[in-house]
Design a protein around this motif. Structure first.
Motif, mmCIF file in Angstrom:
data_model
loop_
_atom_site.group_PDB
_atom_site.id
_atom_site.type_symbol
_atom_site.label_atom_id
_atom_site.label_comp_id
_atom_site.label_asym_id
_atom_site.label_seq_id
_atom_site.Cartn_x
_atom_site.Cartn_y
_atom_site.Cartn_z
ATOM 1 N N ASP A 120 31.956 72.145 56.534
ATOM 2 C CA ASP A 120 31.947 73.353 55.721
ATOM 3 C C ASP A 120 31.525 73.023 54.289
ATOM 4 N N TYR A 121 32.020 71.881 53.787
ATOM 5 C CA TYR A 121 31.629 71.485 52.430
ATOM 6 C C TYR A 121 30.140 71.197 52.341
ATOM 7 N N TRP A 122 29.633 70.347 53.244
ATOM 8 C CA TRP A 122 28.227 69.945 53.152
ATOM 9 C C TRP A 122 27.277 71.106 53.467
ATOM 10 N N LYS A 123 27.732 72.048 54.262
ATOM 11 C CA LYS A 123 26.909 73.233 54.531
ATOM 12 C C LYS A 123 26.628 73.993 53.236
ATOM 13 N N GLY A 124 27.587 73.966 52.329
ATOM 14 C CA GLY A 124 27.398 74.644 51.055
ATOM 15 C C GLY A 124 26.591 73.841 50.048
ATOM 16 N N GLN A 125 26.339 72.573 50.343
ATOM 17 C CA GLN A 125 25.623 71.711 49.420
ATOM 18 C C GLN A 125 24.170 71.468 49.817
ATOM 19 N N ILE A 126 23.879 71.563 51.097
ATOM 20 C CA ILE A 126 22.550 71.215 51.600
ATOM 21 C C ILE A 126 21.917 72.433 52.256
ATOM 22 N N SER A 127 20.810 72.862 51.732
ATOM 23 C CA SER A 127 20.102 73.994 52.313
ATOM 24 C C SER A 127 19.641 73.639 53.723
ATOM 25 N N GLY A 128 19.931 74.502 54.671
ATOM 26 C CA GLY A 128 19.543 74.252 56.050
ATOM 27 C C GLY A 128 20.344 73.151 56.712
ATOM 28 N N TYR A 129 21.574 72.930 56.242
ATOM 29 C CA TYR A 129 22.415 71.886 56.832
ATOM 30 C C TYR A 129 22.522 72.069 58.347
ATOM 31 N N ARG A 130 22.334 70.977 59.070
ATOM 32 C CA ARG A 130 22.443 71.005 60.534
ATOM 33 C C ARG A 130 23.721 70.284 60.944
ATOM 34 N N LEU A 225 27.658 52.121 50.821
ATOM 35 C CA LEU A 225 28.423 52.490 49.640
ATOM 36 C C LEU A 225 28.188 53.951 49.262
ATOM 37 N N GLN A 226 26.981 54.428 49.490
ATOM 38 C CA GLN A 226 26.730 55.838 49.232
ATOM 39 C C GLN A 226 27.537 56.715 50.183
ATOM 40 N N ALA A 227 27.663 56.301 51.440
ATOM 41 C CA ALA A 227 28.475 57.056 52.391
ATOM 42 C C ALA A 227 29.937 57.071 51.952
ATOM 43 N N ASP A 228 30.418 55.972 51.372
ATOM 44 C CA ASP A 228 31.768 55.948 50.825
ATOM 45 C C ASP A 228 31.903 56.949 49.675
ATOM 46 N N CYS A 229 30.898 56.984 48.815
ATOM 47 C CA CYS A 229 30.911 57.917 47.691
ATOM 48 C C CYS A 229 30.920 59.360 48.189
ATOM 49 N N TYR A 230 30.111 59.648 49.200
ATOM 50 C CA TYR A 230 30.077 60.995 49.759
ATOM 51 C C TYR A 230 31.436 61.377 50.353
ATOM 52 N N ALA A 231 32.121 60.400 50.948
ATOM 53 C CA ALA A 231 33.462 60.673 51.476
ATOM 54 C C ALA A 231 34.400 61.083 50.348
ATOM 55 N N GLY A 232 34.296 60.399 49.203
ATOM 56 C CA GLY A 232 35.116 60.752 48.059
ATOM 57 C C GLY A 232 34.784 62.126 47.502
ATOM 58 N N VAL A 233 33.511 62.484 47.494
ATOM 59 C CA VAL A 233 33.089 63.806 47.028
ATOM 60 C C VAL A 233 33.730 64.894 47.880
ATOM 61 N N TRP A 234 33.677 64.712 49.210
ATOM 62 C CA TRP A 234 34.326 65.706 50.074
ATOM 63 C C TRP A 234 35.812 65.792 49.784
ATOM 64 N N ALA A 235 36.479 64.652 49.619
ATOM 65 C CA ALA A 235 37.919 64.645 49.380
ATOM 66 C C ALA A 235 38.276 65.468 48.148
ATOM 67 N N ARG A 236 37.480 65.356 47.080
ATOM 68 C CA ARG A 236 37.733 66.136 45.871
ATOM 69 C C ARG A 236 37.583 67.630 46.126
ATOM 70 N N ASN A 237 36.664 68.002 47.000
ATOM 71 C CA ASN A 237 36.349 69.415 47.217
ATOM 72 C C ASN A 237 36.951 70.002 48.487
ATOM 73 N N ALA A 238 37.718 69.211 49.212
ATOM 74 C CA ALA A 238 38.190 69.646 50.533
ATOM 75 C C ALA A 238 39.014 70.920 50.479
ATOM 76 N N VAL A 239 39.873 71.064 49.473
ATOM 77 C CA VAL A 239 40.740 72.249 49.429
ATOM 78 C C VAL A 239 39.912 73.524 49.255
ATOM 79 N N LYS A 240 38.725 73.399 48.658
ATOM 80 C CA LYS A 240 37.869 74.572 48.460
ATOM 81 C C LYS A 240 37.306 75.099 49.778
ATOM 82 N N THR A 241 37.330 74.284 50.812
ATOM 83 C CA THR A 241 36.828 74.744 52.110
ATOM 84 C C THR A 241 37.815 75.668 52.808
#
Length: 312
Positions: A120-130, A225-241
């Motif tokens: 749900d988070y990444w769908k809001g960040q990436i146009s055309g998320y699959r 390491l970028q995948a780790d960073c992306y995991a942290g980004v979701w964690a910060r925004n998870a409650v917004k989902t």
């Protein structure tokens, strides 16, 4: 991790093929066409065997597509030696995992809720998320990238755009790698794999290509390491989902940091071989793993996850 009890879950995002796992006594067999790039192992070549021998089995990527017919390979014990079921075996999850209240009570449903929130988070960040499905398996599984067994840990297959997860991995993470574990450590692992899906959609994997050469500054380390960073980004925004009642606590974030520490290249090498060999790094040190997760979590901004520029 407290889910919103009334939040509807979408169990169709998780396939459960555990009932169609390997035959008792069946072996893993060979891995035709698929070479592993796991998050805590050595790089290069068909890494499944290397990881099994070195006891460096961790979550990562299965990058090389398997182009043969699984039904023709005759690998004993992998999904019964034949094809995967033509339809996802998600009926039981659909019955049991309906709302956030179920996610608070069941590990399977917690996986569903976590996957739902991440996507749900990444769908809001990436146009055309699959969307990418998570496949729950036992012992061994066939994928669009080849055959794999539980020893490699959770992984993402770019060819079929699915995350593969044997839930017994989390016991292994605690028992053999010294992680404290916990529900958020599990969420971190899943979010990391979906970080690879995001990289696949955005072209980062194409940028790295087939350069699986190991090394402290290698493309594979930067990718992980970028995948780790992306995991942290979701964690910060998870409650917004809307799937969680409140932001994660500092204790829960500490579970993720502890897991990241446990799966650093240097930590695993000390445990498995008694020395650290930076030339064999593929996923980053414990300090780097923690730091990049923290970068994503503290900023909440995926644009801060550029691990491909400058020092890491």
């Amino acid at each position: 991790m407290q889910f919103d009890d009334d939040k509807p879950l979408d169990p169709s995002q998780v396939e459960d093929v555990r009932a169609s796992g390997p035959r008792p006594g069946g072996g893993f067999g060979r891995m035709p066409g698929g070479c592993m790039l796991p998050i805590g192992g050595k790089g290069g070549g068909c890494l499944l065997l290397i990881l099994a021998v070195a006891a460096m089995f961790l979550f990562g990527i299965l990058p090389t597509p398997f182009t043969g017919d699984p039904g023709e390979q005759g690998d004993p014990g992998v999904q019964g030696g034949g094809r995967q079921p033509s339809a996802p075996a998600t009926g039981n999850l659909a019955e049991r995992c309906r709302t956030g209240a179920d996610a608070d009570q069941s590990e399977d449903c917690r996986v569903v809720g976590t996957v739902n929130s991440i996507q749900d988070y990444w769908k809001g960040q990436i146009s055309g998320y699959r969307p990418a499905k998570t496949v729950l398996f036992t012992r061994a599984v066939r994928t669009g990238c080849g055959a794999a067994d539980s020893a490699v840990g959770p992984f993402y297959c770019p060819a079929d755009r699915k995350v593969y997860l044997d839930l017994t991995f989390f016991d292994t993470l605690q028992r053999d790698f010294g992680a404290k574990g916990g529900p958020f450590a599990q969420a971190y692992v899943i979010a990391h794999e979906y970080g690879h899906h995001v990289q696949n959609l955005l072209g980062a994997m194409d940028k790295v290509g087939r350069d699986n050469r190991p090394g402290a500054n290698s493309p594979s380390v930067r990718l992980e390491l970028q995948a780790d960073c992306y995991a942290g980004v979701w964690a910060r925004n998870a409650v917004k989902t809307g799937f969680y009642e409140k932001p994660f606590t500092s204790a829960e974030i500490a579970e993720a940091l502890d897991a990241a520490d446990a799966v650093g290249d240097d930590s695993i090498q000390r445990r498995s071989q008694g020395r650290v060999t930076p030339d064999a790094f593929t996923h980053g040190t414990s300090e780097q793993r923690e730091r990049w997760f923290s970068t994503g979590y503290e900023s909440g901004d995926p644009n801060r996850c550029d691990t491909f520029s400058g020092r890491i």
